[in-house]
Scaffold this active site. Structure first.
Site, mmCIF file in Angstrom:
data_model
loop_
_atom_site.group_PDB
_atom_site.id
_atom_site.type_symbol
_atom_site.label_atom_id
_atom_site.label_comp_id
_atom_site.label_asym_id
_atom_site.label_seq_id
_atom_site.Cartn_x
_atom_site.Cartn_y
_atom_site.Cartn_z
ATOM 1 N N LEU A 67 4.160 94.716 23.686
ATOM 2 C CA LEU A 67 3.794 94.569 25.015
ATOM 3 C C LEU A 67 4.492 94.793 25.761
ATOM 4 O O LEU A 67 3.892 95.337 26.945
ATOM 5 C CB LEU A 67 2.961 93.933 24.986
ATOM 6 C CG LEU A 67 2.386 93.474 23.969
ATOM 7 C CD1 LEU A 67 1.441 91.362 24.160
ATOM 8 C CD2 LEU A 67 1.017 93.958 23.467
ATOM 9 N N LYS A 68 5.930 95.160 25.922
ATOM 10 C CA LYS A 68 6.428 96.658 26.882
ATOM 11 C C LYS A 68 6.538 95.158 27.878
ATOM 12 O O LYS A 68 6.103 95.508 29.215
ATOM 13 C CB LYS A 68 6.278 97.686 26.909
ATOM 14 C CG LYS A 68 6.731 98.422 25.165
ATOM 15 C CD LYS A 68 5.980 100.262 25.212
ATOM 16 C CE LYS A 68 6.436 100.670 24.028
ATOM 17 N NZ LYS A 68 5.327 100.109 23.083
ATOM 18 N N HIS A 70 6.839 94.486 31.436
ATOM 19 C CA HIS A 70 7.763 94.639 32.520
ATOM 20 C C HIS A 70 7.111 94.766 34.462
ATOM 21 O O HIS A 70 5.637 94.584 34.587
ATOM 22 C CB HIS A 70 7.529 96.607 32.713
ATOM 23 C CG HIS A 70 8.297 97.281 34.028
ATOM 24 N ND1 HIS A 70 8.750 98.153 33.778
ATOM 25 C CD2 HIS A 70 9.455 96.249 34.564
ATOM 26 C CE1 HIS A 70 9.676 98.575 34.729
ATOM 27 N NE2 HIS A 70 9.919 97.961 35.220
#
Length: 243
Positions: A67-68, A70
């Site tokens: 899902l990265k 950030h």
């Protein structure tokens, strides 16, 4: 938990369930004999919800939750805590979030797994997406630093912050492995069998080449999931890794 290189080709391949509806993903995972690892990305996770991770684990599969994340440190910590509590064993975070956020995410993921009785996860830092080419990176993001030194810098930032590995193009794997020996994990997308279409990946390599370059595991999607016979395609990848 340290993710060590496995000698079993089936453990070296993570099949990306991208572009599938939830029922298709669950059916596909049963269909491919010998499958050990699957990747759940944004599209499937948004459509199916967190329960898809539990459903895949019920099929005795190990889950890479890509899902990265950030965001600010507190938000990344909360997200990684929840992801680890689901049982995801690999979880991606963007290295560009910075050391404070990476530290918070790492600590929270371990807490989430421990409190839920789940396996300790390995967090993976995303450096430069494999869809980027150097000229476009410079043109669109005004980043004058080349891809290779940028990947190196972000991987070092992540390792210093306690992250267990990174996602990188197979083209950067050899240089990163020289800088970061195992158990630092190198997970490489952009894998294509000989003669396969490249698609939207700009920096690709064959399975055996990528492992020789220093990869720990390979993420392979369309060459397997869109094959006429996915099981045969998966086995072909395994055979290539045995040679």
């Amino acid at each position: 938990m340290a993710l060590l290189h496995s000698a079993n080709p089936a453990d070296q391949i993570i099949v990306a369930l991208d572009g599938m509806a939830p029922d298709q993903a669950l059916a596909f995972s049963v269909q491919v004999e010998g499958l050990r690892w699957v990747k759940v990305g944004l599209e499937l996770f948004v459509q199916a919800g967190p329960e898809v991770v539990a459903q895949l684990r019920e099929q005795d599969l190990r889950v890479f939750l890509d899902l990265k994340f950030h965001d600010i440190p507190a938000t990344m910590a909360g997200a990684c805590r929840r992801a680890a509590a689901l049982g995801a064993e690999l979880i991606t975070v963007h290295a560009c979030a910075g050391s404070e956020a990476l530290n918070a995410a790492q600590s929270a993921a371990m807490e989430g797994a421990q409190s839920s009785g789940q396996p300790s996860p390995t967090l993976l830092a995303v450096t430069v997406l494999t869809s980027w080419e150097e000229q476009r990176l410079q043109r669109e993001l005004a980043i004058s630093q080349g891809i290779a030194p940028r990947v190196s810098a972000l991987a070092q930032l992540s390792a210093t912050a306690g992250i267990g590995g990174c996602v990188c193009s197979p083209w950067e794997a050899a240089a990163l492995r020289a800088q970061h020996p195992e158990p630092f994990a190198l997970i490489t997308p952009g894998i294509r069998l000989k003669g396969a279409a490249v698609g939207d990946q700009a920096r690709v390599m064959g399975p055996a080449e990528a492992m020789t370059a220093g990869a720990t595991q390979l993420v392979i999607g369309r060459p397997i999931t869109r094959a006429n016979d996915p099981s045969a395609a998966f086995n072909a990848c395994c055979r290539e890794l045995r040679t």
